[in-house]
Design an enzyme around this catalytic site. Structure first.
Site, PDB file in Angstrom:
ATOM      1  N   ASP A 205       0.866  -1.182   0.000  1.00 31.14           N
ATOM      2  CA  ASP A 205       0.000   0.000   0.000  1.00 31.14           C
ATOM      3  C   ASP A 205       0.897   1.225   0.000  1.00 31.14           C
ATOM      4  OD1 ASP A 205       1.091   0.280   2.513  1.00 31.14           O
ATOM      5  OD2 ASP A 205      -0.800   0.315   3.595  1.00 31.14           O
ATOM      6  N   ASP A 207       1.480   4.777   2.351  1.00 32.63           N
ATOM      7  CA  ASP A 207       1.102   5.423   3.611  1.00 32.63           C
ATOM      8  C   ASP A 207       1.545   6.885   3.599  1.00 32.63           C
ATOM      9  OD1 ASP A 207       0.483   2.774   5.178  1.00 32.63           O
ATOM     10  OD2 ASP A 207       2.474   2.472   4.312  1.00 32.63           O
ATOM     11  N   ASP A 295      -3.229   4.523   2.791  1.00 34.21           N
ATOM     12  CA  ASP A 295      -3.551   4.884   4.178  1.00 34.21           C
ATOM     13  C   ASP A 295      -3.151   6.336   4.421  1.00 34.21           C
ATOM     14  OD1 ASP A 295      -4.382   2.309   4.776  1.00 34.21           O
ATOM     15  OD2 ASP A 295      -2.463   1.707   5.653  1.00 34.21           O
TER      16      ASP A 295
HETATM   17  P1  8DG Z   1       4.298  -2.412   3.045  1.00 31.24           P
HETATM   18  O1  8DG Z   1       3.093  -1.539   3.032  1.00 31.24           O
HETATM   19  O2  8DG Z   1       5.303  -2.010   2.022  1.00 31.24           O
HETATM   20  O3  8DG Z   1       3.946  -3.858   2.957  1.00 31.24           O
HETATM   21  O4  8DG Z   1       5.052  -2.227   4.453  1.00 31.24           O
HETATM   22  P2  8DG Z   1       4.818  -1.110   5.553  1.00 31.24           P
HETATM   23  O5  8DG Z   1       4.525   0.200   4.914  1.00 31.24           O
HETATM   24  O6  8DG Z   1       5.950  -1.160   6.503  1.00 31.24           O
HETATM   25  O7  8DG Z   1       3.549  -1.668   6.327  1.00 31.24           O
HETATM   26  P3  8DG Z   1       2.117  -1.032   6.636  1.00 31.24           P
HETATM   27  O8  8DG Z   1       1.243  -2.180   7.027  1.00 31.24           O
HETATM   28  O9  8DG Z   1       1.626  -0.171   5.536  1.00 31.24           O
HETATM   29  O10 8DG Z   1       2.328  -0.163   7.941  1.00 31.24           O
HETATM   30  C1  8DG Z   1       3.128   0.996   7.981  1.00 31.24           C
HETATM   31  C2  8DG Z   1       3.295   1.427   9.417  1.00 31.24           C
HETATM   32  O11 8DG Z   1       2.087   1.991   9.896  1.00 31.24           O
HETATM   33  C3  8DG Z   1       3.632   0.248  10.325  1.00 31.24           C
HETATM   34  O12 8DG Z   1       4.840   0.506  11.022  1.00 31.24           O
HETATM   35  C4  8DG Z   1       2.483   0.206  11.288  1.00 31.24           C
HETATM   36  C5  8DG Z   1       2.010   1.652  11.261  1.00 31.24           C
HETATM   37  N1  8DG Z   1       0.688   1.883  11.813  1.00 31.24           N
HETATM   38  C6  8DG Z   1       0.547   2.598  12.965  1.00 31.24           C
HETATM   39  N2  8DG Z   1      -0.754   2.651  13.316  1.00 31.24           N
HETATM   40  C7  8DG Z   1      -1.456   1.980  12.368  1.00 31.24           C
HETATM   41  C8  8DG Z   1      -2.840   1.719  12.205  1.00 31.24           C
HETATM   42  O13 8DG Z   1      -3.670   2.104  13.023  1.00 31.24           O
HETATM   43  N3  8DG Z   1      -3.198   1.004  11.111  1.00 31.24           N
HETATM   44  C9  8DG Z   1      -2.274   0.592  10.194  1.00 31.24           C
HETATM   45  N4  8DG Z   1      -2.701  -0.081   9.121  1.00 31.24           N
HETATM   46  N5  8DG Z   1      -0.945   0.814  10.334  1.00 31.24           N
HETATM   47  C10 8DG Z   1      -0.544   1.509  11.416  1.00 31.24           C
HETATM   48  O14 8DG Z   1       1.507   3.098  13.553  1.00 31.24           O
HETATM   49 MN    MN Z   2       2.724   0.456   3.772  1.00 35.59          MN
HETATM   50 MN    MN Z   3      -0.413   0.871   5.568  1.00 35.61          MN
END
Ligand code: 8DG
Ligand code: MN
Ligand code: MN
Length: 371
Positions: A205, A207, A295
């Site tokens: 995703d 962020d 996100d």
């Molecule tokens: P990816 O998307 O490339 O697979 O890896 P990522 O970017 O490291 O993982 P992610 O699942 O998108 O999460 C990014 C960071 O966001 C991770 O360290 C966790 C953090 N996060 C929070 N709070 C929340 C929340 O409420 N929901 C979600 N989905 N992530 C959160 O700190």
């Molecule tokens: Mn991510």
């Molecule tokens: Mn995310």
């Protein structure tokens, strides 16, 4: 690189926040194997065994050299009997029988498949598996299953959102957000966070933190962006969660990456024409657009550094920052604050550097947090 002398083991910390971990993983064969077992334990709700294998994988990811013998791992932290046994099999036979068995088990394969759907976690996947369901077709044909809105979108856009997102696609989304924000204020702050901020080439995703210097207006900015996207007709799914943040709730005692900020989990429609070099589509797929998971989180500006640190991850890096703070410094760190238990006070931070400094840690750059 191979010729470099291994780092003296005594210098490698048990805490990921005291190690530098780039995206260049020299031990992928071993860490992939550990992560299969970690995930399988997560499916069984065995958190402690899951953590053992996640931690072992994280330590090996930080090594600037490839493990070629068990002797070479002498003195490395976080490697228990079980992880060493798996490692020994791989070093000796090229693969681990336990990992092979897991990968070929019907249970693992089914839970892996089900949890790959947006909105389906281990609990739901297990429930469906327990009821004898084994495929997407089984689920969609089962009249007693009521999919929620998130899961419906997860199935509807499965092909697109199960495919990786590229850095170019992440940048294109950044431009779209910046454009939307510029319409209401010159005071906004937007930042790419998550895996892309850690230097990853691909993500599941994208962020972003979106906020404004004017504390109290951040939720308004987020709402505006979403309205703007809706007017452009690019919102395929939107789960908006209003802020429940209040200083009086803090510090919270949670180890998990949970926070109270206003946020939004989206599926957006991204046009090929908006992406430098076009979309990475399947062969023969010439729709000219793709669905992508996004996100957005909106902390008030005085909480920015804590939110950025939390949302940049990696999950393992953050988990160890919190663990280090608690057990080595008697401080509580979360996505909102750093609280010094001994002094009985909150420590302020304007940047991530400030937070590391409060913790007495050397600063670790985002691209060194791929623990
Ligand atoms: P990816 O998307 O490339 O697979 O890896 P990522 O970017 O490291 O993982 P992610 O699942 O998108 O999460 C990014 C960071 O966001 C991770 O360290 C966790 C953090 N996060 C929070 N709070 C929340 C929340 O409420 N929901 C979600 N989905 N992530 C959160 O700190
Ligand atoms: Mn991510
Ligand atoms: Mn995310």
């Amino acid at each position: 690189q191979e010729g470099l002398a291994p780092t003296p083991m005594a210098l490698i910390s048990q805490y990921a926040c005291k190690r530098r971990t780039s995206t260049d993983n020299k031990n992928k064969i071993l860490t992939d194997a550990f992560e299969v077992l970690a995930e399988n334990y997560k499916f069984s709700d065995n958190k402690s065994s899951c953590l053992v294998f996640s931690r072992a994988a994280s330590v090996l990811k930080s090594l600037p050299w490839t493990v070629q013998s068990i002797e070479a791992t002498q003195g490395l932290p976080c490697l228990r009997e079980h992880t060493k046994a798996v490692m020994e099999e791989i070093l000796q036979f090229g693969h681990s029988f336990e990992v092979e068995r897991t990968l070929s088990s019907e249970r693992y394969q089914t839970l892996k498949l089900f949890t790959s759907v947006f909105g389906v976690g281990p609990k739901t996947a297990e429930k469906w598996y327990h009821r004898g369901l084994r495929s997407f077709r089984d689920i969609l044909a089962e009249p007693s299953i009521q999919l929620n809105r998130m899961q419906q979108s997860g199935f509807l856009y499965y092909g697109d959102i199960s495919r990786v997102v590229t850095k170019a696609e992440a940048q294109a989304l950044g431009n779209i957000i910046d454009e939307a924000v510029r319409l209401i204020t010159s005071d906004a702050v937007t930042a790419l966070t998550g895996g892309f901020r850690r230097g990853k080439e691909y993500g599941h995703d994208v962020d972003f933190i979106v906020t404004t210097h004017e504390v109290g207006k951040e939720e308004f900015v987020l709402r505006h962006i979403i309205d703007c996207f809706k007017k452009q007709g690019i919102v395929l799914y939107c789960d908006y969660q209003a802020s429940t943040f209040h200083m009086s709730k803090l510090p919270c005692q949670s180890f998990e990456a949970m926070d109270y900020y206003a946020k939004c989990f989206l599926i957006l429609r991204l046009e090929a024409s908006q992406v430098d070099g076009g979309l990475t589509c399947d062969e023969g797929d010439n729709r000219g657009w793709r669905a992508v998971r996004v996100d957005l989180v909106s902390p008030p500006m005085d909480r920015y550094a804590f939110a950025l640190l939390g949302w940049t991850g990696s999950t393992q890096f953050d988990r160890d920052l919190r663990r280090f703070a608690r057990f080595e410094r008697k401080m509580t760190l979360d996505n909102h604050t750093l609280y010094d238990t001994t002094k009985g006070e909150f420590l302020t931070a304007r940047s991530e550097e400030d937070i590391f400094a409060h913790l007495g840690l050397e600063y670790i750059e985002p691209w060194q947090r791929n623990a």
